[in-house]
Design an enzyme around this catalytic site. Structure first.
Site, PDB file in Angstrom:
ATOM      1  N   ARG A 118      50.794  11.788 -41.532  1.00  0.00           N
ATOM      2  CA  ARG A 118      51.900  12.734 -41.604  1.00  0.00           C
ATOM      3  C   ARG A 118      51.732  13.792 -42.684  1.00  0.00           C
ATOM      4  O   ARG A 118      51.914  14.980 -42.436  1.00  0.00           O
ATOM      5  CB  ARG A 118      53.217  11.997 -41.926  1.00  0.00           C
ATOM      6  CG  ARG A 118      53.940  11.465 -40.759  1.00  0.00           C
ATOM      7  CD  ARG A 118      54.700  10.235 -41.178  1.00  0.00           C
ATOM      8  NE  ARG A 118      53.731   9.206 -41.506  1.00  0.00           N
ATOM      9  CZ  ARG A 118      53.195   8.400 -40.583  1.00  0.00           C
ATOM     10  NH1 ARG A 118      53.581   8.461 -39.349  1.00  0.00           N
ATOM     11  NH2 ARG A 118      52.280   7.511 -40.927  1.00  0.00           N
ATOM     12  N   THR A 119      51.422  13.344 -43.903  1.00  0.00           N
ATOM     13  CA  THR A 119      51.461  14.313 -45.007  1.00  0.00           C
ATOM     14  C   THR A 119      50.390  15.385 -44.817  1.00  0.00           C
ATOM     15  O   THR A 119      50.658  16.579 -44.922  1.00  0.00           O
ATOM     16  CB  THR A 119      51.286  13.577 -46.353  1.00  0.00           C
ATOM     17  OG1 THR A 119      52.242  12.536 -46.408  1.00  0.00           O
ATOM     18  CG2 THR A 119      51.501  14.524 -47.522  1.00  0.00           C
ATOM     19  N   LYS A 135      29.242  11.004 -55.319  1.00  0.00           N
ATOM     20  CA  LYS A 135      28.072  11.221 -56.182  1.00  0.00           C
ATOM     21  C   LYS A 135      28.433  11.101 -57.655  1.00  0.00           C
ATOM     22  O   LYS A 135      27.569  11.209 -58.505  1.00  0.00           O
ATOM     23  CB  LYS A 135      27.486  12.613 -55.909  1.00  0.00           C
ATOM     24  CG  LYS A 135      27.081  12.831 -54.467  1.00  0.00           C
ATOM     25  CD  LYS A 135      26.524  14.238 -54.294  1.00  0.00           C
ATOM     26  CE  LYS A 135      26.332  14.566 -52.836  1.00  0.00           C
ATOM     27  NZ  LYS A 135      26.068  15.997 -52.630  1.00  0.00           N
ATOM     28  N   ARG A 137      45.978  14.363 -52.324  1.00  0.00           N
ATOM     29  CA  ARG A 137      46.408  12.957 -52.388  1.00  0.00           C
ATOM     30  C   ARG A 137      45.282  12.168 -53.035  1.00  0.00           C
ATOM     31  O   ARG A 137      44.108  12.317 -52.660  1.00  0.00           O
ATOM     32  CB  ARG A 137      46.699  12.412 -50.996  1.00  0.00           C
ATOM     33  CG  ARG A 137      46.894  10.907 -50.997  1.00  0.00           C
ATOM     34  CD  ARG A 137      47.407  10.400 -49.683  1.00  0.00           C
ATOM     35  NE  ARG A 137      48.795  10.781 -49.486  1.00  0.00           N
ATOM     36  CZ  ARG A 137      49.555  10.325 -48.496  1.00  0.00           C
ATOM     37  NH1 ARG A 137      49.058   9.488 -47.612  1.00  0.00           N
ATOM     38  NH2 ARG A 137      50.815  10.698 -48.378  1.00  0.00           N
ATOM     39  N   HIS A 161      55.474  10.764 -54.989  1.00  0.00           N
ATOM     40  CA  HIS A 161      55.159  11.472 -53.746  1.00  0.00           C
ATOM     41  C   HIS A 161      56.281  12.504 -53.551  1.00  0.00           C
ATOM     42  O   HIS A 161      57.160  12.341 -52.704  1.00  0.00           O
ATOM     43  CB  HIS A 161      55.128  10.468 -52.597  1.00  0.00           C
ATOM     44  CG  HIS A 161      54.559  10.986 -51.317  1.00  0.00           C
ATOM     45  ND1 HIS A 161      54.294  12.320 -51.086  1.00  0.00           N
ATOM     46  CD2 HIS A 161      54.218  10.324 -50.171  1.00  0.00           C
ATOM     47  CE1 HIS A 161      53.800  12.452 -49.854  1.00  0.00           C
ATOM     48  NE2 HIS A 161      53.751  11.257 -49.290  1.00  0.00           N
TER      49      HIS A 161
HETATM   50  C1  NCD Z   1      53.953   7.121 -47.565  1.00  0.00           C
HETATM   51  C2  NCD Z   1      52.882   7.233 -48.647  1.00  0.00           C
HETATM   52  O1  NCD Z   1      51.760   7.660 -48.382  1.00  0.00           O
HETATM   53  O2  NCD Z   1      53.251   6.925 -49.762  1.00  0.00           O
HETATM   54  N1  NCD Z   1      53.570   7.724 -46.362  1.00  0.00           N
HETATM   55  C3  NCD Z   1      53.863   9.047 -46.164  1.00  0.00           C
HETATM   56  O3  NCD Z   1      53.345   9.908 -46.842  1.00  0.00           O
HETATM   57  N2  NCD Z   1      54.782   9.362 -45.251  1.00  0.00           N
HETATM   58  C4  NCD Z   1      54.452   5.737 -47.368  1.00  0.00           C
HETATM   59  C5  NCD Z   1      53.473   4.627 -47.118  1.00  0.00           C
HETATM   60  O4  NCD Z   1      52.279   4.827 -47.003  1.00  0.00           O
HETATM   61  O5  NCD Z   1      53.977   3.516 -47.015  1.00  0.00           O
END
Ligand code: NCD
Length: 305
Positions: A56-57, A86, A107, A135
């Site tokens: 999703r993100t 590396k 991320r 997040h």
């Molecule tokens: C979440 C995350 O990555 O923290 N997912 C997301 O970005 N929608 C929640 C999760 O992974 O449980």
């Protein structure tokens, strides 16, 4: 030439009620008038640099960039396929990508990764999840979804449930909810997955009432929101699979009012039974779709200053 300081999205600490409302009004306008924004980031390049799994993100950020007319360059599995393998430091990777893109959506598994990246970056860094820390962009879309259903945040009763220890989305969410008056947050979790004390302290400092609990029946029937999460098995010690799961099914939902909305950042594993997906109060897919619109607004804000 002096560099313009980038506007980064690192933590929900950065937001005030006013800046949240600005973001939400811009999001409303993007939804109402998409054509007005379709070329807004023409000629810009957004890089998505992901060291941890994501569906999703990453895709919603990429969709958001495309819908604003920007181009996207992407590393979806940077931990295995980027120069990190590396031995390159995160700082050096960021310095290099600075020459390729106008914003970096990142991320990473380290809690302080977004701050580290921002400290060396000449372009905006947007934190798309930093280990078990924060997040922020998820919490922003969660708040937007709550606002669509409830109109206002003051006086809300919200339960956060599941993995409150390592679940970064709840960490960011409680900070945003604490900006408002008379909010009560119920924290439903196994005793090994309790909310870290720093977030409990944050709520206390902001006069947000926090009530830890251990059973669904401890929650009031007139709850406004239940925000459920999966156990972050990948971040826990081995043996964590044995921790009791809180499963929300039709029976659990029957204890709440018709106005108690069920949110989840997704992915859900087994903590929400699919039998309840057609309950009008189950709005997790709608919530996920809001991710594109909120991320359009964020990219527009950081790239058109
Ligand atoms: C979440 C995350 O990555 O923290 N997912 C997301 O970005 N929608 C929640 C999760 O992974 O449980």
């Amino acid at each position: 030439m002096t560099r313009k300081t980038p506007k980064n999205i690192i933590s929900t600490d950065q937001f005030s009620r006013e800046s949240l409302e600005d973001l939400f009004l811009l999001t409303d306008d993007i939804i109402a008038n998409p054509a007005k924004y379709a070329k807004m980031l023409d000629g810009k390049i957004v890089s998505t640099l992901f060291y941890e799994p994501s569906t999703r993100t990453r895709l919603s950020f990429e969709s958001a960039a495309c819908r604003l007319g920007a181009s996207v360059i992407s590393t979806e599995n940077a931990r295995e396929v980027s120069s990190a393998v590396k031995g390159e430091t995160l700082q050096d990777t960021i310095r290099v990508v600075n020459g390729y893109a106008d914003a970096i959506v990142m991320r990473h598994s380290d809690v302080d990764s977004a701050e580290i990246a921002a400290s060396v970056s000449s372009v905006p860094i947007l934190n798309a999840g930093a280990g078990s820390g924060e997040h922020p962009t998820q919490a922003l879309l969660d708040m937007y979804t709550i606002r669509q259903k409830k109109g206002d945040f003051n006086g809300l009763k919200v339960a956060i449930s599941g993995d409150l220890l390592k679940g970064r989305t709840v960490h960011s969410l409680v900070k945003l909810l604490s900006l408002y008056d008379s909010v009560t947050i119920y924290g439903l979790s196994h005793k090994l997955l309790k909310l870290p004390q720093s977030y409990v302290d944050f709520m206390k400092e902001h006069d947000t009432k926090y009530i830890p609990c251990s059973e669904f029946t401890d929650l009031p029937a007139d709850l406004d929101i239940i925000y459920h999460t999966r156990t972050q098995l990948e971040r826990l010690e081995s043996g964590a699979e044995k921790i009791k799961e809180y499963i929300i099914d039709k029976k659990v939902m029957s204890q709440f009012s018709p106005e108690t909305y069920l949110l989840h950042p997704l992915p859900r594993i087994k903590e929400i039974a699919p039998e309840g997906d057609d309950d009008p109060r189950a709005i997790y897919f709608e919530q996920a779709h809001n991710g594109v619109k909120i991320r359009m607004a964020l990219l527009a804000q950081v790239l058109t200053r």
